[in-house]
Motif scaffolding. Structure first.
Motif, PDB file in Angstrom:
ATOM      1  N   ASP A   1      40.897  23.030   9.355  1.00  0.00           N
ATOM      2  CA  ASP A   1      40.058  22.182  10.203  1.00  0.00           C
ATOM      3  C   ASP A   1      40.199  20.700   9.879  1.00  0.00           C
ATOM      4  O   ASP A   1      39.471  19.886  10.455  1.00  0.00           O
ATOM      5  N   ASN A   2      41.122  20.357   8.949  1.00  0.00           N
ATOM      6  CA  ASN A   2      41.150  18.971   8.478  1.00  0.00           C
ATOM      7  C   ASN A   2      39.735  18.523   8.145  1.00  0.00           C
ATOM      8  O   ASN A   2      39.311  17.413   8.492  1.00  0.00           O
ATOM      9  N   GLY A   3      38.987  19.401   7.498  1.00  0.00           N
ATOM     10  CA  GLY A   3      37.561  19.171   7.345  1.00  0.00           C
ATOM     11  C   GLY A   3      37.086  19.089   5.916  1.00  0.00           C
ATOM     12  O   GLY A   3      37.640  19.713   5.005  1.00  0.00           O
ATOM     13  N   ILE A   4      36.036  18.298   5.711  1.00  0.00           N
ATOM     14  CA  ILE A   4      35.296  18.255   4.454  1.00  0.00           C
ATOM     15  C   ILE A   4      33.816  18.391   4.794  1.00  0.00           C
ATOM     16  O   ILE A   4      33.309  17.679   5.673  1.00  0.00           O
ATOM     17  N   SER A   5      33.136  19.301   4.116  1.00  0.00           N
ATOM     18  CA  SER A   5      31.705  19.524   4.333  1.00  0.00           C
ATOM     19  C   SER A   5      30.946  19.299   3.036  1.00  0.00           C
ATOM     20  O   SER A   5      31.490  19.480   1.935  1.00  0.00           O
ATOM     21  N   GLN A   6      29.690  18.908   3.170  1.00  0.00           N
ATOM     22  CA  GLN A   6      28.802  18.763   2.031  1.00  0.00           C
ATOM     23  C   GLN A   6      27.809  19.910   2.055  1.00  0.00           C
ATOM     24  O   GLN A   6      27.223  20.213   3.105  1.00  0.00           O
ATOM     25  N   VAL A   7      27.631  20.547   0.903  1.00  0.00           N
ATOM     26  CA  VAL A   7      26.735  21.704   0.806  1.00  0.00           C
ATOM     27  C   VAL A   7      25.614  21.383  -0.174  1.00  0.00           C
ATOM     28  O   VAL A   7      25.856  20.898  -1.282  1.00  0.00           O
ATOM     29  N   ASN A   8      24.398  21.668   0.249  1.00  0.00           N
ATOM     30  CA  ASN A   8      23.243  21.572  -0.646  1.00  0.00           C
ATOM     31  C   ASN A   8      23.143  22.887  -1.412  1.00  0.00           C
ATOM     32  O   ASN A   8      22.864  23.933  -0.820  1.00  0.00           O
TER      33      ASN A   8
ATOM     34  N   THR B   1      19.663  24.889  -1.005  1.00  0.00           N
ATOM     35  CA  THR B   1      19.273  25.479   0.277  1.00  0.00           C
ATOM     36  C   THR B   1      20.422  26.171   0.998  1.00  0.00           C
ATOM     37  O   THR B   1      20.196  26.969   1.907  1.00  0.00           O
ATOM     38  N   GLY B   2      21.653  25.823   0.634  1.00  0.00           N
ATOM     39  CA  GLY B   2      22.805  26.356   1.345  1.00  0.00           C
ATOM     40  C   GLY B   2      23.116  25.625   2.642  1.00  0.00           C
ATOM     41  O   GLY B   2      24.030  26.010   3.375  1.00  0.00           O
ATOM     42  N   ASP B   3      22.356  24.568   2.931  1.00  0.00           N
ATOM     43  CA  ASP B   3      22.606  23.797   4.153  1.00  0.00           C
ATOM     44  C   ASP B   3      23.976  23.125   4.082  1.00  0.00           C
ATOM     45  O   ASP B   3      24.366  22.602   3.035  1.00  0.00           O
ATOM     46  N   VAL B   4      24.671  23.133   5.219  1.00  0.00           N
ATOM     47  CA  VAL B   4      26.024  22.580   5.304  1.00  0.00           C
ATOM     48  C   VAL B   4      26.036  21.425   6.292  1.00  0.00           C
ATOM     49  O   VAL B   4      25.539  21.549   7.416  1.00  0.00           O
ATOM     50  N   ARG B   5      26.613  20.314   5.875  1.00  0.00           N
ATOM     51  CA  ARG B   5      26.777  19.161   6.767  1.00  0.00           C
ATOM     52  C   ARG B   5      28.253  18.793   6.818  1.00  0.00           C
ATOM     53  O   ARG B   5      28.875  18.529   5.792  1.00  0.00           O
ATOM     54  N   VAL B   6      28.819  18.777   8.023  1.00  0.00           N
ATOM     55  CA  VAL B   6      30.224  18.409   8.187  1.00  0.00           C
ATOM     56  C   VAL B   6      30.354  16.892   8.072  1.00  0.00           C
ATOM     57  O   VAL B   6      29.687  16.140   8.789  1.00  0.00           O
ATOM     58  N   ILE B   7      31.217  16.458   7.174  1.00  0.00           N
ATOM     59  CA  ILE B   7      31.471  15.031   6.997  1.00  0.00           C
ATOM     60  C   ILE B   7      32.570  14.563   7.943  1.00  0.00           C
ATOM     61  O   ILE B   7      32.446  13.544   8.608  1.00  0.00           O
ATOM     62  N   THR B   8      33.656  15.293   7.987  1.00  0.00           N
ATOM     63  CA  THR B   8      34.757  14.993   8.906  1.00  0.00           C
ATOM     64  C   THR B   8      35.478  16.285   9.224  1.00  0.00           C
ATOM     65  O   THR B   8      35.539  17.193   8.388  1.00  0.00           O
ATOM     66  N   GLN B   9      36.019  16.362  10.451  1.00  0.00           N
ATOM     67  CA  GLN B   9      36.648  17.601  10.896  1.00  0.00           C
ATOM     68  C   GLN B   9      37.509  17.324  12.121  1.00  0.00           C
ATOM     69  O   GLN B   9      37.231  16.411  12.894  1.00  0.00           O
ATOM     70  N   GLY B  10      38.569  18.095  12.297  1.00  0.00           N
ATOM     71  CA  GLY B  10      39.419  17.980  13.471  1.00  0.00           C
ATOM     72  C   GLY B  10      39.582  19.314  14.156  1.00  0.00           C
ATOM     73  O   GLY B  10      39.302  20.370  13.576  1.00  0.00           O
ATOM     74  N   GLU B  11      40.035  19.288  15.397  1.00  0.00           N
ATOM     75  CA  GLU B  11      40.263  20.537  16.128  1.00  0.00           C
ATOM     76  C   GLU B  11      41.639  21.118  15.837  1.00  0.00           C
ATOM     77  O   GLU B  11      41.847  22.318  15.973  1.00  0.00           O
TER      78      GLU B  11
ATOM     79  N   ALA C   1      34.521  19.916  -4.924  1.00  0.00           N
ATOM     80  CA  ALA C   1      34.187  18.919  -5.946  1.00  0.00           C
ATOM     81  C   ALA C   1      32.675  18.772  -5.978  1.00  0.00           C
ATOM     82  O   ALA C   1      32.000  18.982  -4.953  1.00  0.00           O
ATOM     83  N   ILE C   2      32.142  18.413  -7.126  1.00  0.00           N
ATOM     84  CA  ILE C   2      30.695  18.260  -7.298  1.00  0.00           C
ATOM     85  C   ILE C   2      30.431  16.881  -7.886  1.00  0.00           C
ATOM     86  O   ILE C   2      31.033  16.495  -8.893  1.00  0.00           O
ATOM     87  N   ASP C   3      29.528  16.126  -7.256  1.00  0.00           N
ATOM     88  CA  ASP C   3      29.256  14.767  -7.735  1.00  0.00           C
ATOM     89  C   ASP C   3      28.148  14.761  -8.782  1.00  0.00           C
ATOM     90  O   ASP C   3      27.623  15.813  -9.181  1.00  0.00           O
ATOM     91  N   ALA C   4      27.767  13.574  -9.226  1.00  0.00           N
ATOM     92  CA  ALA C   4      26.783  13.438 -10.306  1.00  0.00           C
ATOM     93  C   ALA C   4      25.404  13.935  -9.905  1.00  0.00           C
ATOM     94  O   ALA C   4      24.578  14.264 -10.756  1.00  0.00           O
ATOM     95  N   GLN C   5      25.141  14.002  -8.606  1.00  0.00           N
ATOM     96  CA  GLN C   5      23.857  14.515  -8.102  1.00  0.00           C
ATOM     97  C   GLN C   5      23.934  16.007  -7.790  1.00  0.00           C
ATOM     98  O   GLN C   5      23.013  16.567  -7.178  1.00  0.00           O
ATOM     99  N   ASP C   6      25.050  16.646  -8.168  1.00  0.00           N
ATOM    100  CA  ASP C   6      25.301  18.074  -7.941  1.00  0.00           C
ATOM    101  C   ASP C   6      25.431  18.427  -6.462  1.00  0.00           C
ATOM    102  O   ASP C   6      25.217  19.577  -6.065  1.00  0.00           O
ATOM    103  N   ARG C   7      25.791  17.455  -5.643  1.00  0.00           N
ATOM    104  CA  ARG C   7      26.138  17.757  -4.255  1.00  0.00           C
ATOM    105  C   ARG C   7      27.557  18.299  -4.239  1.00  0.00           C
ATOM    106  O   ARG C   7      28.445  17.786  -4.919  1.00  0.00           O
TER     107      ARG C   7
END
Length: 540
Positions: free
Chosen positions: A265-272, A275-285, A251-257
């Protein structure tokens, strides 16, 4: 990390019992996590990041800053493989197993069913200019439909047999852009007449696409774990970020994040995207842990994790990936059996038995066409017995190719989990409330215990007693089948998550394993954790 589910232990055990003992309170070996596999994502007009889970039967709100998760729509209406937000803030979502398209105009409006009888209904999107709504079937069907948001007319078929038109988006030109899961392409479809054109190709398994505010099209490839940018005019692709396999949606928000979901991984990440930088918002093992099997040395615990197949070090709790969904050949395993040289994975959703070599973890054989298999065991002669939920029977597979199939036993009422007992007999739990013994030589069926409350996971202790997870009672019991004596080992456990629409009565089974030293392991279908209960030394 959310608080661990409250757990209490029975204060006193029957001192006169042959299996009287004291057990420690359950402790997490692998920490709990959010969701139960995370799929569709959307950002609504309130800037809320929403996430859907089919197995979790819920739609969640996720804070991009803190990772905090709360439930927006829970069972039984929340089953969501994908979520779409309309031009006026209305929301629609797809119930993959229920076969329904659901809709509400705002948070306070009632939920309405716009369409039903569409198994595998998967992706969904609005045309932001016209408000028209479209949805596709994938895996259990292959079609694109226009859905009447007023619910006054039946869905209109736009096109079928496309090749798995998965997570799509409507472009500003009115065409519907999306990936063909089974063909490695991104295409666009004219919703007026079904005309389809290729936009880009060369993908592994493209899972979803989305446009940013500038008209750039982004694609997630679940096989490669990549996020790509596509020039829709030329078809050229550009790598934006390397993630992990088992990606599902974006999904892409109004700021294009850009937000990307990972079901394994039960995971959601945010991608710039710049730059391609990835930040994990939530994740499980772990994702959705079900059946488990403990290696003979007690050091390795195999976990059928629905969107992955994993092993856990019982000393450290360290988790290792063996297979990940859509990044390998694993097919949503719900249970794992332990043979001498083979691992036996079963998937009720795909009708599959997956046979894996224990040493190198290579695939030996994948057998399709079984009737919702719930578990499998290996007999001393090398044949494999599979419990089939849909037929209520045990199927015995033999031969070098495991292609000789015969019915060993039938008349079972919801077989869930199964083990080979120390006496050489097959023991299994039935959802109807039984612990059942089957003679592998004659097929004779004998119910050795009844009145159990949705029994699922099953294991045998060194002295021959059985540990059973009664999910409807949220407890583990220990049972002596000779005397009928049973005690509660632990209660108020995080097990017994209600099965969603289209799921078997047992839902995700609680797995149970017992080590030689008496340690009991069990999985949680409530918080997705893996727990252990240790047998305390005598005198404590």
């Amino acid at each position: 990390m959310k608080a661990i589910f409250p757990i209490t232990l029975l204060a006193s055990l029957i001192s006169a019992s042959t299996f009287a003992a004291s057990y420690s309170a359950p402790q997490p070996l692998v920490a709990p996590s959010e969701f139960k596999g995370v799929h569709g994502l959307a950002v609504d007009h309130q800037d809320r990041l929403l996430a859907g889970s089919v197995v979790g039967n819920s739609i969640y709100q996720v804070s991009p800053e803190s990772g905090e998760v709360s439930t927006v729509i829970g069972p039984d209406h929340g089953q969501a493989d994908d979520i779409a937000i309309g031009p006026n803030g209305e929301m629609a979502w797809t119930g993959f197993y229920s076969g329904q398209v659901l809709y509400r105009e705002n948070d306070d409006a009632p939920i309405r069913v716009l369409a039903e009888g569409k198994p595998g209904i998967n992706s969904i999107a609005f045309n932001q200019q016209t408000g028209k709504l479209f949805a596709s079937q994938v895996f259990l069907g292959d079609a694109l439909w226009e859905i009447d948001v007023k619910g006054e007319s039946e869905p209109r078929l736009i096109k079928k047999d496309m090749g798995g038109f998965n997570g799509f988006e409507v472009g500003k030109d009115g065409w519907v852009y999306g990936p063909l899961w089974f063909k490695g392409e991104v295409v666009k479809i004219n919703p007026v007449d079904g005309e389809m054109e290729t936009v880009a190709d060369g993908f592994g398994t493209p899972a979803a696409v989305n446009f940013d505010s500038k008209g750039n099209l982004y694609v997630v490839d679940t096989l490669s774990g990549q996020l790509m940018r596509v020039d829709i005019a030329t078809g050229d692709t550009e790598l934006v970020a390397e993630l992990d396999t088992a990606l599902d949606n974006l999904a892409i928000d109004a700021q294009d994040r850009i937000y990307v979901s990972n079901m394994a991984d039960n995971g959601i990440s945010q991608v710039n995207p710049s730059t391609g930088d990835v930040r994990v918002i939530t994740q499980g093992e772990l994702a959705v842990p079900g059946g488990i099997a403990l290696a003979e040395d007690g050091k390795t615990l195999y976990v059928s994790d629905v969107f992955a197949f994993r092993s856990v070090d019982t000393a450290t709790g360290e988790v290792h990936d063996i297979r990940r969904a859509h990044g390998s050949d694993v097919e949503y395993p719900i249970a794992v059996g332990l043979g001498k040289t083979r691992l036996l994975l079963t998937s009720f959703s795909t009708g599959t038995l997956h046979v894996i070599d224990r040493d190198g973890h290579s695939t030996i054989r994948i057998i399709h066409g079984l009737n919702a298999p719930s578990d499998a065991i290996e007999l001393p002669d090398g044949s494999i017995v599979v419990s089939e939920l849909a037929s209520g029977s045990l199927a015995q597979l033999s031969g070098a190719e495991l292609d000789n199939k015969r019915t060993l036993a039938d008349g079972l009422q919801g077989p869930v989990q199964m083990i080979l007992g120390q006496d050489g007999k097959i023991y299994l739990t039935e959802a109807a409330g039984f612990l059942t013994r089957v003679d592998p030589a004659s097929g004779e069926v004998k119910r050795v215990a009844e009145g159990l409350l949705m029994p699922e996971g099953l294991a045998q202790t060194a002295d021959g007693d059985f540990v059973i997870a009664e999910s409807a009672a949220q407890r583990l019991i220990r049972l002596n089948v000779e005397t009928g004596e049973r005690i509660t080992l632990a209660e108020n456990l995080p097990i017994g998550f209600p099965a969603g629409p289209g799921m078997p009565p047992s839902g995700i089974p609680t797995g149970v394993a017992v080590a030689a030293d008496g340690t009991v392991y069990f999985t949680s279908d409530v918080d997705n954790g893996l727990y252990k209960i240790e047998l305390e030394p005598a005198g404590n």
